[in-house]
Design a protein around this motif. Structure first.
Motif, PDB file in Angstrom:
ATOM      1  N   VAL A 180       0.859  -1.186   0.000  1.00  0.00           N
ATOM      2  CA  VAL A 180       0.000   0.000   0.000  1.00  0.00           C
ATOM      3  C   VAL A 180       0.896   1.239   0.000  1.00  0.00           C
ATOM      4  CG1 VAL A 180      -1.902  -1.151   1.187  1.00  0.00           C
ATOM      5  CG2 VAL A 180      -0.184   0.076   2.530  1.00  0.00           C
ATOM      6  N   ASP A 181       0.306   2.375  -0.375  1.00  0.00           N
ATOM      7  CA  ASP A 181       1.080   3.608  -0.489  1.00  0.00           C
ATOM      8  C   ASP A 181       1.015   4.473   0.767  1.00  0.00           C
ATOM      9  OD1 ASP A 181       1.852   3.685  -3.543  1.00  0.00           O
ATOM     10  OD2 ASP A 181      -0.223   3.009  -3.423  1.00  0.00           O
ATOM     11  N   ASP A 182      -0.136   4.433   1.459  1.00  0.00           N
ATOM     12  CA  ASP A 182      -0.342   5.282   2.633  1.00  0.00           C
ATOM     13  C   ASP A 182      -1.115   4.513   3.694  1.00  0.00           C
ATOM     14  OD1 ASP A 182       0.434   8.269   1.793  1.00  0.00           O
ATOM     15  OD2 ASP A 182      -0.559   7.316   0.087  1.00  0.00           O
ATOM     16  N   ILE A 183      -0.789   4.785   4.942  1.00  0.00           N
ATOM     17  CA  ILE A 183      -1.546   4.266   6.084  1.00  0.00           C
ATOM     18  C   ILE A 183      -1.853   5.460   6.979  1.00  0.00           C
ATOM     19  CG2 ILE A 183      -1.547   2.745   8.090  1.00  0.00           C
ATOM     20  CD1 ILE A 183       0.447   0.941   6.627  1.00  0.00           C
ATOM     21  N   ALA A 184      -3.131   5.776   7.113  1.00  0.00           N
ATOM     22  CA  ALA A 184      -3.559   6.912   7.930  1.00  0.00           C
ATOM     23  C   ALA A 184      -4.225   6.397   9.196  1.00  0.00           C
ATOM     24  CB  ALA A 184      -4.507   7.807   7.151  1.00  0.00           C
ATOM     25  N   LEU A 185      -3.728   6.836  10.352  1.00  0.00           N
ATOM     26  CA  LEU A 185      -4.229   6.424  11.656  1.00  0.00           C
ATOM     27  C   LEU A 185      -5.043   7.576  12.237  1.00  0.00           C
ATOM     28  CD1 LEU A 185      -0.775   5.108  12.967  1.00  0.00           C
ATOM     29  CD2 LEU A 185      -2.481   3.822  11.642  1.00  0.00           C
ATOM     30  N   VAL A 186      -6.342   7.383  12.423  1.00  0.00           N
ATOM     31  CA  VAL A 186      -7.179   8.452  12.973  1.00  0.00           C
ATOM     32  C   VAL A 186      -7.852   7.964  14.254  1.00  0.00           C
ATOM     33  CG1 VAL A 186      -7.553   9.615  10.774  1.00  0.00           C
ATOM     34  CG2 VAL A 186      -9.133   7.811  11.464  1.00  0.00           C
ATOM     35  N   GLY A 187      -7.839   8.824  15.280  1.00  0.00           N
ATOM     36  CA  GLY A 187      -8.406   8.438  16.564  1.00  0.00           C
ATOM     37  C   GLY A 187      -7.723   7.229  17.153  1.00  0.00           C
ATOM     38  N   SER A 188      -6.418   7.142  16.958  1.00  0.00           N
ATOM     39  CA  SER A 188      -5.681   5.935  17.356  1.00  0.00           C
ATOM     40  C   SER A 188      -5.268   5.977  18.818  1.00  0.00           C
ATOM     41  CB  SER A 188      -4.431   5.783  16.484  1.00  0.00           C
ATOM     42  OG  SER A 188      -3.626   4.700  16.941  1.00  0.00           O
ATOM     43  N   PRO A 189      -5.474   4.885  19.566  1.00  0.00           N
ATOM     44  CA  PRO A 189      -4.969   4.800  20.936  1.00  0.00           C
ATOM     45  C   PRO A 189      -3.492   4.430  20.987  1.00  0.00           C
ATOM     46  CG  PRO A 189      -6.098   2.771  20.380  1.00  0.00           C
ATOM     47  CD  PRO A 189      -6.256   3.684  19.190  1.00  0.00           C
ATOM     48  N   GLY A 190      -2.893   4.209  19.821  1.00  0.00           N
ATOM     49  CA  GLY A 190      -1.537   3.691  19.699  1.00  0.00           C
ATOM     50  C   GLY A 190      -1.581   2.482  18.783  1.00  0.00           C
ATOM     51  N   THR A 191      -0.425   2.018  18.386  1.00  0.00           N
ATOM     52  CA  THR A 191      -0.371   0.911  17.430  1.00  0.00           C
ATOM     53  C   THR A 191       0.271  -0.344  17.993  1.00  0.00           C
ATOM     54  OG1 THR A 191       1.793   1.602  16.601  1.00  0.00           O
ATOM     55  CG2 THR A 191      -0.166   2.577  15.531  1.00  0.00           C
ATOM     56  N   GLY A 192       0.865  -0.225  19.171  1.00  0.00           N
ATOM     57  CA  GLY A 192       1.656  -1.328  19.693  1.00  0.00           C
ATOM     58  C   GLY A 192       3.109  -1.247  19.255  1.00  0.00           C
ATOM     59  N   ALA A 193       3.433  -0.291  18.375  1.00  0.00           N
ATOM     60  CA  ALA A 193       4.810  -0.082  17.925  1.00  0.00           C
ATOM     61  C   ALA A 193       5.357   1.189  18.556  1.00  0.00           C
ATOM     62  CB  ALA A 193       4.861   0.031  16.403  1.00  0.00           C
ATOM     63  N   ASP A 194       6.655   1.228  18.785  1.00  0.00           N
ATOM     64  CA  ASP A 194       7.271   2.415  19.379  1.00  0.00           C
ATOM     65  C   ASP A 194       7.391   3.557  18.381  1.00  0.00           C
ATOM     66  OD1 ASP A 194       7.586   1.216  21.868  1.00  0.00           O
ATOM     67  OD2 ASP A 194       9.549   0.393  21.354  1.00  0.00           O
ATOM     68  N   THR A 195       7.660   3.214  17.115  1.00  0.00           N
ATOM     69  CA  THR A 195       7.851   4.234  16.093  1.00  0.00           C
ATOM     70  C   THR A 195       7.214   3.788  14.785  1.00  0.00           C
ATOM     71  OG1 THR A 195       9.924   3.339  15.210  1.00  0.00           O
ATOM     72  CG2 THR A 195      10.092   4.820  17.112  1.00  0.00           C
ATOM     73  N   ALA A 196       7.002   4.739  13.888  1.00  0.00           N
ATOM     74  CA  ALA A 196       6.488   4.410  12.562  1.00  0.00           C
ATOM     75  C   ALA A 196       7.448   3.490  11.818  1.00  0.00           C
ATOM     76  CB  ALA A 196       6.246   5.691  11.772  1.00  0.00           C
TER      77      ALA A 196
END
Length: 340
Positions: free
Chosen positions: A240-256
């Protein structure tokens, strides 16, 4: 949580120089903290009971292709119609109505499963000829009984894309309810478990889209709330070209960068979104990890932060909102026009 090394009597020290009593106290505090994270994520919304109504098994179909999309849509509509009849016979008029809506001849269902809370993948637009594709990934308490509000977000985005797309650019939106979402008042909403279960299915649907449209079109994942955890778990190597996170509580990852994807990572939060009050922490508790760590809007995470306006947790796709404007620009690859 790391394993406590060393053993001995209570009078002995651990190899970190910490007394066992203090170590136990530290573990207890982390457990309490994890419970607080769970409550912070779960309490602001009211949960909905998960229905268990009879439904047929999903239609058995070959992988989709551009030439067979019509047949795929028709088979899944027929399955939804059968599910509606079974739900009506069971006395669940609400589910029957939801299934009948999905069985409408105008609907384009790439997948449908009426069992349990239900799953559906619906296409808005001409997928086979699309130049830009957005895949919406929902958060907690999204099922067939609440599918209408999820579809409303997809419709709002599709209308805006149709209006804003440059001449000759065709767009499609895929509303992907392809996993069992956690309840908003549940232990699962504060852990990555459901996301880890969902990630292979999200990777599969992106693969199916590529099989239909080839490599030319751009694909963007727009991930709301707990859906951002799902996208993060699926991101590694995803085409995929883009991943947009909106209203995110976090991803479980420290960094992008930890998501290990070539996609551009975006993040936004409305000023009135309660998720902004969720502690961005993670801790081990009862054999799992509770909480999702680094705030995706923080400089430490490294996402491209964009404006979402004053909206709340359910307002990211509201017509006329800054967030919808920016999400539209992201899908259309107009990245220089995205406002922060």
């Amino acid at each position: 949580m790391g394993r406590q090394r060393g053993s001995g009597t209570p009078s002995e020290h651990t190899d970190t120089g910490e007394r066992p009593g203090r170590a136990r106290g530290r573990r207890w505090r982390r457990g309490v903290l994890a419970l607080c994270v769970a409550c912070a994520v779960a309490v602001p919304l009211a949960g909905a009971a998960r229905p268990r109504v009879p439904a047929p098994s999903p239609a058995v179909l070959a992988p989709p292709a551009a030439a067979t999309l019509g047949a795929t849509y028709a088979a899944n509509r027929a399955n939804a119609a059968q599910a509606a009849r079974m739900a009506a016979e069971h006395g669940d008029r609400g589910r029957a109505a939801a299934d009948r809506g999905l069985a409408d001849p105008a609907r384009q269902l790439l997948a449908f499963d009426g069992r349990g809370a239900g799953r559906a993948t619906e296409v808005l637009g001409d997928l086979a000829h699309a130049d830009r594709i957005a895949v919406l990934v929902p958060g907690s308490d999204t099922g067939l009984d609440t599918y209408g509000r999820f579809r409303a977000a997809a419709l709002a985005l599709h209308e805006r894309l149709t209006l804003e797309a440059p001449a000759g650019t065709r767009t499609a939106v895929v509303a992907w309810l392809g996993y069992e979402t956690p309840g908003t008042v549940s232990t699962t909403v504060a852990t990555t478990g459901r996301a880890e279960e969902a990630a292979p299915a999200l990777r599969d649907v992106v693969g199916d889209l590529r099989a239909v449209v080839g490599q030319r079109p751009g694909i963007s994942l727009l991930c709301h709330s707990y859906g951002s955890v799902v996208c993060a778990r699926a991101a590694d190597g995803l085409d995929v070209d883009d991943i947009a996170l909106v209203g995110s509580p976090g991803t479980g990852a420290d960094t992008a960068a930890d998501l290990r994807t070539r996609a551009r990572i975006w993040a936004a939060r409305g000023a009135d979104d309660w998720v902004g009050n969720v502690p961005h922490l993670s801790a081990g508790l009862f054999g799992t990890t509770v909480g999702f760590g680094t705030d995706p809007l923080s400089p430490a995470f490294g996402a491209r932060v964009f404006a979402a306006g004053d909206g709340g947790h359910s307002d990211y796709f509201a017509p006329g909102s800054p967030s919808l404007t920016n999400l539209t620009r992201i899908v259309l690859a107009e990245t220089r026009a995205v406002t922060s």
